[in-house]
Motif scaffolding. Structure first.
Motif: not given
Length: 209
Positions: A146-169
């Motif tokens: 359960x901790x592994x799932x929550x951690x992967x979800x949070x880290x993945x969401x933040x990294x994906x959002x940052x990279x997506x914004x970077x690509x748009x830039x």
């Protein structure tokens, strides 16, 4: 006598259209280099899974990359991590092996770059990339699923959002480079999926090009 599981290979029309477009825009040689690096990546996963005794059920190749389906419910955490890291490791080893001869044959730098980019990209801590799945497994191994799932979800969401914004830039800076639109949209979709709590099905080994 045990029977070998039936394996399947599925290639989508989107993949064929995307590769044709890429070849027309960038030439046949860069496309061949990327596809070869991706094939070795998947062979790394396949070899590790077979070494660990996990049957491979098939490979699906789509517009966003290759997905290897495997039955890994009987694998230990260590064996799963070995299978996940095998793909990127093959690419990184190939990149390192190609650099010395590239000093005499500069054309090999492009092949080394393809392997390096593919291996490094797949180690990003974003599911369904290998790095995101590995992060979930490492945390689950120590603190529970359960901790592994929550951690992967949070880290993945933040990294994906940052990279997506970077690509748009980068798209804005490059006056609308369409090749960046697809990964930007894909990363945004991953971010939203993780925020909504839709986890990745176990048994999937991905290679994203």
């Amino acid at each position: 006598m045990s029977r070998c599981p039936k394996r399947s290979l599925r290639i989508s029309g989107g993949f064929l259209l995307l590769t044709a477009w890429f070849a027309m825009e960038n030439g046949l040689w860069p496309m061949i280099l990327i596809l070869f690096a991706a094939a070795l990546h998947e062979l790394g996963h396949f070899a590790a899974l077979r070494l660990c005794g996990a049957p491979v059920q098939g490979v699906q190749i789509g517009a966003l990359g290759a997905v290897m389906m495997a039955e890994r419910s009987g694998l230990s955490y260590g064996e799963e991590l070995l299978a996940l890291f095998a793909g990127p490791l093959i690419n990184l080893l190939c990149a390192a092996a190609l650099v010395p001869p590239a000093r005499e044959l500069p054309a090999l730098y492009a092949a080394a770059g393809a392997h390096l980019a593919l291996g490094a990209f797949n180690l990003l801590p974003i599911r369904p990339l290998d790095g995101g799945q590995a992060l979930e497994l490492l945390v689950s191994w120590r603190f529970g699923p359960s901790v592994g799932e929550r951690t992967a979800r949070l880290v993945g969401a933040v990294c994906a959002a940052v990279l997506s914004c970077g690509l748009v830039w980068l798209m804005a800076k490059s006056e609308g480079n369409l090749w960046l639109a697809l990964p930007a949209a894909g990363l945004l979709a991953v971010c939203l999926r993780e925020l909504w709590g839709s986890g990745l099905k176990r048994g999937v080994y991905n290679c994203r090009c």
